[in-house]
Design an enzyme around this catalytic site. Sequence first.
Site, short mmCIF file in Angstrom:
data_model
loop_
_atom_site.label_atom_id
_atom_site.label_comp_id
_atom_site.label_asym_id
_atom_site.label_seq_id
_atom_site.Cartn_x
_atom_site.Cartn_y
_atom_site.Cartn_z
CD GLU A 1 -4.77 6.57 2.43
OE1 GLU A 1 -4.61 5.35 2.61
OE2 GLU A 1 -3.83 7.39 2.51
CG HIS B 1 -1.63 1.26 1.50
ND1 HIS B 1 -2.96 1.45 1.16
CD2 HIS B 1 -1.22 2.43 2.06
CE1 HIS B 1 -3.32 2.67 1.52
NE2 HIS B 1 -2.28 3.28 2.06
CD GLU B 2 2.00 3.49 3.68
OE1 GLU B 2 2.25 4.57 3.11
OE2 GLU B 2 1.00 3.32 4.39
CG HIS C 1 0.32 6.27 -0.69
ND1 HIS C 1 -0.83 6.82 -1.22
CD2 HIS C 1 -0.05 5.71 0.49
CE1 HIS C 1 -1.84 6.61 -0.40
NE2 HIS C 1 -1.39 5.93 0.64
#
Length: 285
Positions: free
Chosen positions: A205, A130-131, A134
């Site tokens: 998100e 997930h990070e 980004h």
Amino acid sequence: MNRLKTTLLLTCLTLLMVAMGSAIGGRSGMVFAFFMACAMNVFSYWFSDKIVLRMYGAQEITEAENPAFYGMVRRLAVQAGLPMPRVYVIPSESPNAFATGRNPDHAAVAATQGILRILTPEELEGVMAHELSHVKNRDILISTIAATIAGAISMLGNMLQWAAIFGGGRDNDEEGGGMLGGLAMAIIAPIAAMLIQMAVSRSREYLADESGARICGNPLSLANALRKLDSASRMLPMEEARPATAHLFIVNPLTGGALLKLFSTHPPMEERIAKLEAMAYRPLR
């Protein structure tokens, strides 16, 4: 789109600081505030990631210090087609993580000691994917600059309150905007900081959740991690967390009631989990 958002954020900061300068020092205050804002914009672009990492006492690690975690990040970066980011550990038992930096070539990911302890390797893989999403989606610059800007605006708002109280007797247009102008800006500044944070769209998100699930290949691992983090972060909130940087984290590190939820930069956790669980029952492309 993110470049446009970044430009708008920097423009908003400049205009707000010019208005503050006018309220305190009239035309001369406006000129001083304009040049100060320009300097802050340049500083934010180059150093905001370092500020955020230092704010939370993040320590950079090497592969020798934590081979399992470092190797996991490297493997996921390869799967995502990204350069290897710097890897940090935050000395906090509250489970959380974030990414920061200017671009994929100058990126960093950070995880707390707490998240490394409570998640399974598969769940942690989902979080770090997930990070890295980004980073891949280039969310990190606008997120990090937003954190710096929001913090600066809140600080200036506090300064304006004191300036209005102790130096607000002047009402000459050249020398100052007077007490009322200072008090007005002291009220507007924190609201502006909140709006800047909300401008960092909640939709990023959802996109990072989806992209992260594709990188690690297991939507349910990320869904399980979010469920566990949502519960654990409420029981063990991050005491050092600040509103200006809350939007950087994978789960909101702040605790609060309905008002906090209304102005939260994070989407509802149950919706994020539901979307990931739905992904598990269709082919990942």
